[in-house]
Design a protein around this motif. Structure first.
Motif, PDB file in Angstrom:
ATOM      1  N   GLN A 107       4.766   1.858  -0.860  1.00 44.89           N
ATOM      2  CA  GLN A 107       5.732   0.780  -0.623  1.00 44.89           C
ATOM      3  C   GLN A 107       6.450   0.568  -1.952  1.00 44.89           C
ATOM      4  OE1 GLN A 107       8.088  -0.985   0.313  1.00 44.89           O
ATOM      5  NE2 GLN A 107       7.153  -2.283   1.865  1.00 44.89           N
ATOM      6  N   PHE A 162       3.719  -5.644  -1.778  1.00 45.63           N
ATOM      7  CA  PHE A 162       2.807  -4.499  -1.713  1.00 45.63           C
ATOM      8  C   PHE A 162       3.307  -3.301  -2.525  1.00 45.63           C
ATOM      9  CE2 PHE A 162       1.816  -6.712   2.372  1.00 45.63           C
ATOM     10  CZ  PHE A 162       0.497  -7.042   2.079  1.00 45.63           C
ATOM     11  N   ALA A 206       1.379   3.516   2.126  1.00 46.88           N
ATOM     12  CA  ALA A 206       1.680   2.991   3.459  1.00 46.88           C
ATOM     13  C   ALA A 206       2.256   4.088   4.335  1.00 46.88           C
ATOM     14  CB  ALA A 206       2.663   1.821   3.373  1.00 46.88           C
ATOM     15  N   GLN A 264      -2.976   5.861   5.594  1.00 47.62           N
ATOM     16  CA  GLN A 264      -3.026   4.670   4.754  1.00 47.62           C
ATOM     17  C   GLN A 264      -3.389   3.441   5.599  1.00 47.62           C
ATOM     18  OE1 GLN A 264      -2.663   4.808   1.402  1.00 47.62           O
ATOM     19  NE2 GLN A 264      -2.432   7.026   1.626  1.00 47.62           N
ATOM     20  N   ARG A 306      -2.067   0.477   5.652  1.00 50.19           N
ATOM     21  CA  ARG A 306      -0.900  -0.285   6.093  1.00 50.19           C
ATOM     22  C   ARG A 306       0.111   0.638   6.766  1.00 50.19           C
ATOM     23  NH1 ARG A 306      -2.840  -2.198   1.954  1.00 50.19           N
ATOM     24  NH2 ARG A 306      -2.091  -0.437   0.760  1.00 50.19           N
ATOM     25  N   ILE A 348       4.196   0.252   7.986  1.00 46.72           N
ATOM     26  CA  ILE A 348       5.374  -0.604   7.885  1.00 46.72           C
ATOM     27  C   ILE A 348       6.402  -0.164   8.919  1.00 46.72           C
ATOM     28  CG2 ILE A 348       7.262  -1.337   6.376  1.00 46.72           C
ATOM     29  CD1 ILE A 348       5.280  -0.717   4.006  1.00 46.72           C
ATOM     30  N   LYS A 379      -2.831  -1.538  15.608  1.00 44.91           N
ATOM     31  CA  LYS A 379      -3.980  -2.360  15.249  1.00 44.91           C
ATOM     32  C   LYS A 379      -5.256  -1.838  15.904  1.00 44.91           C
ATOM     33  CE  LYS A 379      -3.299  -6.635  14.139  1.00 44.91           C
ATOM     34  NZ  LYS A 379      -2.807  -7.925  13.701  1.00 44.91           N
ATOM     35  N   LYS A 400      -4.993  -0.452  11.731  1.00 40.71           N
ATOM     36  CA  LYS A 400      -3.909  -0.594  10.753  1.00 40.71           C
ATOM     37  C   LYS A 400      -3.497  -2.050  10.545  1.00 40.71           C
ATOM     38  CE  LYS A 400      -3.929   3.782  10.301  1.00 40.71           C
ATOM     39  NZ  LYS A 400      -4.616   4.355   9.137  1.00 40.71           N
ATOM     40  N   TYR A 401      -3.127  -2.356   9.312  1.00 44.37           N
ATOM     41  CA  TYR A 401      -2.518  -3.632   8.942  1.00 44.37           C
ATOM     42  C   TYR A 401      -1.027  -3.410   9.102  1.00 44.37           C
ATOM     43  CZ  TYR A 401      -1.513  -7.761   6.008  1.00 44.37           C
ATOM     44  OH  TYR A 401      -1.076  -8.967   5.518  1.00 44.37           O
ATOM     45  N   CYS A 461       2.917  -4.195   8.980  1.00 45.86           N
ATOM     46  CA  CYS A 461       3.974  -4.935   8.290  1.00 45.86           C
ATOM     47  C   CYS A 461       5.310  -4.671   8.976  1.00 45.86           C
ATOM     48  CB  CYS A 461       4.068  -4.489   6.827  1.00 45.86           C
ATOM     49  SG  CYS A 461       2.531  -4.642   5.905  1.00 45.86           S
ATOM     50  N   ASP A 518       1.119  -8.546  11.008  1.00 44.72           N
ATOM     51  CA  ASP A 518       0.301  -9.112   9.943  1.00 44.72           C
ATOM     52  C   ASP A 518       1.130  -9.642   8.774  1.00 44.72           C
ATOM     53  OD1 ASP A 518      -2.415  -8.536  10.955  1.00 44.72           O
ATOM     54  OD2 ASP A 518      -1.767  -6.446  10.794  1.00 44.72           O
ATOM     55  N   TRP A 519       2.254  -8.985   8.468  1.00 44.57           N
ATOM     56  CA  TRP A 519       3.045  -9.359   7.285  1.00 44.57           C
ATOM     57  C   TRP A 519       4.519  -9.130   7.598  1.00 44.57           C
ATOM     58  CZ3 TRP A 519       1.490 -11.388   2.593  1.00 44.57           C
ATOM     59  CH2 TRP A 519       2.440 -11.407   1.574  1.00 44.57           C
TER      60      TRP A 519
END
Length: 197
Positions: A15, A20, A25, A67, A69, A71, A90, A94-95, A97, A113-114
């Protein structure tokens, strides 16, 4: 899983911007945008012409995201129903974004999440979604007055240098120094500085 999306590219990198910055990512770049900013650096994502329509399963297989995350970016990804895609990401841990221009609401049920919102002059810097961080491109018309102070925690507002331009960097620096109460940060594009995607 059901659902399909107009995909411009799938890749992994760091990122390059914001909270971040520097962390690894996966990226899903979707096509379509409701704005036409003069300094856009992802013009290939403005329309659907160059997109490949992919199912969620195809995205997960082709992306091979290693990774933690992922995005979702664009273009403007909120033009699409991201709920099923986020749920699938998810489900594999995964997180998730989102990078958005802030012109559309982001439904809570999507489970993002973000949220990174980057309000643009073409929309009069409107912010119609909740955000975890804000990024503003500092062009010749940018002024501190457009910053949505209080929309995110202090120190999560980034003034991004337009295309590496020296005059933009100088202006961002000046705005940060003249507005200490806003706790703004000068933002860079690390991925471009170290020459990675």
């Amino acid at each position: 899983m059901s659902g399909s999306y107009p995909v411009i590219e799938l890749f992994e990198s760091i990122q390059g911007e914001g909270y971040f910055q520097g962390l690894g990512a996966g990226f899903i770049r979707l096509a379509g945008c409701n704005l036409r900013c003069s300094w856009c650096d992802t013009r290939q994502a403005l329309t659907l012409e160059k997109a490949a329509l992919m199912t969620i399963d195809e995205i997960l297989r082709a992306g091979r995201f290693t990774q933690p995350r992922v995005i979702i970016t664009g273009g403007e990804p909120t033009l699409h129903d991201l709920g099923p895609l986020v749920k699938a990401l998810k489900s594999v841990g995964k997180y998730v974004c989102l990078e958005t221009n802030g012109t559309n609401p982001v439904p809570a049920e999507w489970g993002i999440d973000w949220i990174t919102a980057s309000p643009k002059p073409d929309s009069n810097y409107v912010l119609r979604c909740r955000a975890d961080e804000l990024k503003y491109v500092v062009d010749s018309t940018f002024a501190a007055a457009v910053v949505s102070a209080g929309a995110v925690p202090a120190e999560r507002i980034y003034l991004q240098i337009e295309g590496g331009k020296a005059e933009s960097a100088a202006k961002a620096y000046q705005i940060v120094m003249e507005n200490p109460h806003l706790q703004l940060r000068v933002g860079t594009q690390l991925h471009k500085m170290i020459h990675v995607e």
